[in-house]
Design a protein around this motif. Structure first.
Motif, PDB file in Angstrom:
ATOM      1  N   THR A 237       0.869  -1.209  -0.072  1.00 46.51           N
ATOM      2  CA  THR A 237       0.141  -0.013  -0.125  1.00 46.51           C
ATOM      3  C   THR A 237       1.010   1.237  -0.039  1.00 46.51           C
ATOM      4  O   THR A 237       2.192   1.053   0.330  1.00 46.51           O
ATOM      5  CB  THR A 237      -0.928   0.040   1.157  1.00 46.51           C
ATOM      6  N   ALA A 238       0.313   2.496  -0.170  1.00 51.31           N
ATOM      7  CA  ALA A 238       1.032   3.540  -0.031  1.00 51.31           C
ATOM      8  C   ALA A 238       0.571   4.379   1.154  1.00 51.31           C
ATOM      9  O   ALA A 238       0.839   5.552   1.300  1.00 51.31           O
ATOM     10  CB  ALA A 238       0.713   4.684  -1.298  1.00 51.31           C
ATOM     11  N   LEU A 239       0.274   3.592   2.271  1.00 53.63           N
ATOM     12  CA  LEU A 239      -0.225   4.301   3.507  1.00 53.63           C
ATOM     13  C   LEU A 239       0.983   4.121   4.698  1.00 53.63           C
ATOM     14  O   LEU A 239       1.831   3.214   4.380  1.00 53.63           O
ATOM     15  CB  LEU A 239      -1.427   3.381   4.112  1.00 53.63           C
ATOM     16  N   VAL A 240       0.914   5.042   5.480  1.00 55.05           N
ATOM     17  CA  VAL A 240       1.653   5.106   6.555  1.00 55.05           C
ATOM     18  C   VAL A 240       1.281   4.131   7.671  1.00 55.05           C
ATOM     19  O   VAL A 240       0.072   4.113   7.841  1.00 55.05           O
ATOM     20  CB  VAL A 240       1.790   6.671   7.103  1.00 55.05           C
ATOM     21  N   SER A 241       2.066   3.519   8.339  1.00 57.86           N
ATOM     22  CA  SER A 241       1.990   2.463   9.412  1.00 57.86           C
ATOM     23  C   SER A 241       1.083   3.310  10.605  1.00 57.86           C
ATOM     24  O   SER A 241       1.691   4.321  11.002  1.00 57.86           O
ATOM     25  CB  SER A 241       2.995   1.771   9.828  1.00 57.86           C
ATOM     26  N   PRO A 242      -0.212   2.885  10.901  1.00 62.35           N
ATOM     27  CA  PRO A 242      -0.726   3.430  12.096  1.00 62.35           C
ATOM     28  C   PRO A 242       0.098   3.445  13.146  1.00 62.35           C
ATOM     29  O   PRO A 242       0.775   2.363  13.658  1.00 62.35           O
ATOM     30  CB  PRO A 242      -1.874   2.614  12.299  1.00 62.35           C
ATOM     31  N   PRO A 243       0.145   4.470  14.186  1.00 61.27           N
ATOM     32  CA  PRO A 243       0.730   4.399  15.489  1.00 61.27           C
ATOM     33  C   PRO A 243       0.402   3.373  16.244  1.00 61.27           C
ATOM     34  O   PRO A 243      -0.922   3.107  16.256  1.00 61.27           O
ATOM     35  CB  PRO A 243       0.684   5.959  15.960  1.00 61.27           C
ATOM     36  N   GLY A 244       1.376   2.737  17.261  1.00 58.84           N
ATOM     37  CA  GLY A 244       0.880   1.735  18.147  1.00 58.84           C
ATOM     38  C   GLY A 244       0.494   0.569  17.808  1.00 58.84           C
ATOM     39  O   GLY A 244       0.009  -0.396  18.317  1.00 58.84           O
ATOM     40  N   VAL A 245       0.962   0.325  16.144  1.00 57.69           N
ATOM     41  CA  VAL A 245       0.701  -1.177  15.862  1.00 57.69           C
ATOM     42  C   VAL A 245       1.887  -1.810  15.224  1.00 57.69           C
ATOM     43  O   VAL A 245       2.878  -1.069  14.624  1.00 57.69           O
ATOM     44  CB  VAL A 245      -0.405  -0.686  14.470  1.00 57.69           C
ATOM     45  N   GLU A 246       2.043  -3.200  15.442  1.00 51.89           N
ATOM     46  CA  GLU A 246       3.090  -3.915  14.817  1.00 51.89           C
ATOM     47  C   GLU A 246       2.846  -4.183  13.276  1.00 51.89           C
ATOM     48  O   GLU A 246       1.624  -4.714  13.289  1.00 51.89           O
ATOM     49  CB  GLU A 246       3.287  -5.077  15.400  1.00 51.89           C
ATOM     50  N   ILE A 247       3.347  -3.805  12.526  1.00 49.18           N
ATOM     51  CA  ILE A 247       3.223  -4.152  10.932  1.00 49.18           C
ATOM     52  C   ILE A 247       4.229  -4.997  10.404  1.00 49.18           C
ATOM     53  O   ILE A 247       5.308  -4.761  10.450  1.00 49.18           O
ATOM     54  CB  ILE A 247       3.046  -2.811  10.199  1.00 49.18           C
ATOM     55  N   ILE A 248       3.328  -6.075   9.713  1.00 49.60           N
ATOM     56  CA  ILE A 248       4.380  -6.975   8.712  1.00 49.60           C
ATOM     57  C   ILE A 248       3.697  -6.807   7.474  1.00 49.60           C
ATOM     58  O   ILE A 248       2.725  -6.849   7.245  1.00 49.60           O
ATOM     59  CB  ILE A 248       3.929  -8.464   9.380  1.00 49.60           C
ATOM     60  N   GLN A 249       4.892  -6.650   6.602  1.00 48.49           N
ATOM     61  CA  GLN A 249       4.713  -6.353   5.059  1.00 48.49           C
ATOM     62  C   GLN A 249       4.862  -7.695   4.367  1.00 48.49           C
ATOM     63  O   GLN A 249       5.757  -8.551   4.852  1.00 48.49           O
ATOM     64  CB  GLN A 249       5.791  -5.230   4.670  1.00 48.49           C
ATOM     65  N   VAL A 250       3.858  -7.894   3.596  1.00 49.46           N
ATOM     66  CA  VAL A 250       3.927  -9.065   2.766  1.00 49.46           C
ATOM     67  C   VAL A 250       3.653  -8.648   1.214  1.00 49.46           C
ATOM     68  O   VAL A 250       3.064  -7.637   0.970  1.00 49.46           O
ATOM     69  CB  VAL A 250       2.886 -10.257   3.141  1.00 49.46           C
ATOM     70  N   GLN A 251       3.785  -9.571   0.309  1.00 48.57           N
ATOM     71  CA  GLN A 251       3.648  -9.454  -1.038  1.00 48.57           C
ATOM     72  C   GLN A 251       2.342 -10.251  -1.469  1.00 48.57           C
ATOM     73  O   GLN A 251       1.278  -9.841  -2.342  1.00 48.57           O
ATOM     74  CB  GLN A 251       5.006  -9.598  -1.886  1.00 48.57           C
TER      75      GLN A 251
END
Length: 403
Positions: A237-251
Motif C-alpha cells: 500500500t501507499a499508507l503510513v503505518s498506524p501508530p501503536g501497531v506492529e506491521i508486517i509487510q507481505v507481497q
C-alpha cells in the motif's frame, strides 16, 4: 471523531517549540475539540496570546490570580472542566515543577489542579534532556501515572543534534486520542489484514487488485486506540503505518497466509480486511516474458483460502471478522460467505456504489452475523466505519472473555 466535543486545555511553556503549539491547537479545533490555552510568562517571549485567541475563539489565560468573567477561579475552572490537559512544549522547568509539586504560575497550577489526564510533550536541548535531574523528574512523573510523548531526534533549534525535538504532531494527537478513548480492547491481541496481494507473472509484472488498504489500516488504528495489542499484516500500500501497531509487510497471498496462520492461535480477534487474490499464475517466469504474438494464455492455480482456514481453526476464545467486496447480490453472497467460512461477523460493501469502492476515504457497509443482517451503515469516513465495526466486535466478544 474521537476528540470532537472534548474540552482540551493546552498549557504552553517557554521553549522555542511553543510555535508548534499553535499548529497543534489549530488541528485540535479542526477535529472538533473545544480548546482553551494557558501560557506561562516565559511562553509570552516566544508567541503571543493573540495567536491562540484567533485559533480557538477563546480567551488565553496567563495570569494566575485573574478571575473569569463569571467569577470562577480560572486555574480551577480550566483544570477541572477539561477532559484532557496537554503541556506543549514541556520544558525542563515545567517538568521539574510538576515533579516536585511546585505551583507558581498558571500552567504549573493547572497541572496540580487537574482531575483529567495530563500529557507531557517534552522539548528541550539534548544536553538538558539527558541531564540526570531532568531524567529523574520525568521518571517520577511517569511513576505517578503521568503520560509522556517521547521527543524526537534530529537537529535542534540551538544548532546541536540529538533527542529533544518536540514529537511530531501525529504522535501527539494519537496519544491524546488514546487518553480519552475507553480501553475496551485492553489486554486483547487483535490481528488485522489489509491491502491487496501481488501475484507475480515474471520479475517485472504481477496481478493484483484495486484495494488501497485504507479500511484495514483504519481498523488497526482504531483497535490500538482502544487498547488492543495490534498486529497488522499488510499487502503493498501507499499508507503510513498506524501508530501503536506492529506491521508486517507481505507481497503474495501465500505469504499472507503463512503470516496469519502462525499467529492465529494466540489471537483473540482476527479481522480479515485484506483483498487477497483467489488465484495466482501456475508458472511464474524467472525471466521477463517477451511479446511473441497477439495472444498469451496464462494458466492459474488457486491460492489457499485464509478466511476459510481461520474458520476451521477458530477456537471458543476467538472472534473472526471477514469482509466481502461485492458487485451484485450482496446479501445473498455475504450470508453465503459467512456460513461457508464459519465467520462470526461479515462486513460487506457494494464496490459499485459511489463512496463505497476502492481508494475512497469513505465506505458504505452492511454487517451480518450468523442470524442475518445486523446493521446497515450510511456513507461514513472509513475511520468512523472502523469504530462502528469495533463497537459490534466488543459487544460480541465480551461473552467470550470467560473462555
Amino acid at each position: 471523531m474521537i476528540l470532537a466535543g472534548k474540552r482540551i486545555t493546552v498549557g504552553v511553556t517557554g521553549g522555542i517549540a511553543a510555535f508548534k503549539a499553535a499548529e497543534l491547537v489549530s488541528t485540535l479545533v479542526k477535529l472538533g475539540a473545544e480548546v482553551h490555552v494557558a501560557m506561562t510568562s516565559s511562553a509570552l517571549e516566544f508567541i503571543t496570546p493573540l495567536t491562540f485567541e484567533v485559533l480557538t475563539a477563546n480567551r488565553v489565560e496567563t495570569n494566575l490570580f485573574e478571575k473569569s468573567p463569571e467569577g470562577a477561579v480560572l486555574h480551577i475552572d480550566l483544570a477541572q472542566k477539561a477532559d484532557l490537559l496537554v503541556i506543549v512544549p514541556a520544558t525542563a522547568n515545567i517538568i521539574g515543577k510538576a515533579a516536585n509539586g511546585i505551583a507558581d504560575d498558571m500552567v504549573s497550577t493547572l497541572i496540580l489542579a487537574a482531575r483529567c489526564p495530563v500529557l507531557f510533550c517534552p522539548a528541550m536541548n539534548v544536553v538538558m534532556y539527558h541531564n540526570p535531574v531532568v531524567q529523574s523528574n520525568m521518571k517520577r512523573l511517569k511513576e505517578l501515572g503521568y503520560p509522556f510523548v517521547e521527543p524526537g531526534e534530529g537537529r535542534l533549534a540551538c544548532g546541536t543534534s540529538g533527542k529533544g525535538r518536540l514529537a511530531d504532531l501525529d504522535s501527539i494527537i494519537y496519544t491524546m486520542q488514546k487518553l480519552v478513548t475507553p480501553q475496551d480492547l485492553a489486554g486483547l491481541d487483535v490481528l488485522v489484514t489489509a491491502g491487496p496481494t501481488r501475484e507475480p507473472l515474471d520479475p517485472v509484472r504481477y496481478l493484483s487488485n484495486r484495494s488501497s488498504g485504507k479500511m484495514g489500516y483504519a481498523l488497526a488504528k482504531a483497535a490500538a486506540l482502544r487498547g488492543a495489542r495490534v498486529t497488522l499484516i499488510s499487502g503493498p500500500t501507499a499508507l503510513v503505518s498506524p501508530p501503536g501497531v506492529e506491521i508486517i509487510q507481505v507481497q503474495t497471498a501465500e505469504q499472507m497466509f503463512q503470516e496469519v496462520i502462525k499467529r492465529a492461535e494466540k489471537t483473540q480477534i482476527i479481522i480479515k480486511a485484506a483483498a487477497v487474490a483467489d488465484y495466482r499464475p501456475l508458472d511464474a517466469k524467472e525471466q521477463k516474458i517477451k511479446k511473441q504474438g497477439q495472444e498469451m494464455n496464462i494458466e492459474f492455480t488457486q491460492n489457499r483460502d485464509i478466511l476459510a482456514e481461520l474458520g476451521r481453526q477458530k477456537g471458543a476464545h476467538q472472534l473472526l471478522v471477514g469482509f466481502a467486496a461485492e458487485t451484485n447480490d450482496l446479501v445473498q453472497n455475504a450470508i453465503g460467505k459467512l456460513k461457508r467460512k464459519n465467520v462470526d461477523l461479515l462486513v460487506a460493501n457494494d464496490v459499485t456504489q459511489p463512496g463505497a469502492g476502492f481508494d475512497y476515504d469513505t465506505n458504505i457497509v452492511r454487517i451480518f452475523d450468523q442470524n442475518g443482517e445486523l446493521t446497515s451503515l450510511p456513507r461514513l469516513d472509513k475511520q468512523q466505519v472502523a469504530w462502528e465495526i469495533l463497537n459490534i466486535v466488543v459487544k460480541m466478544f465480551n461473552p467470550l472473555r470467560g473462555n
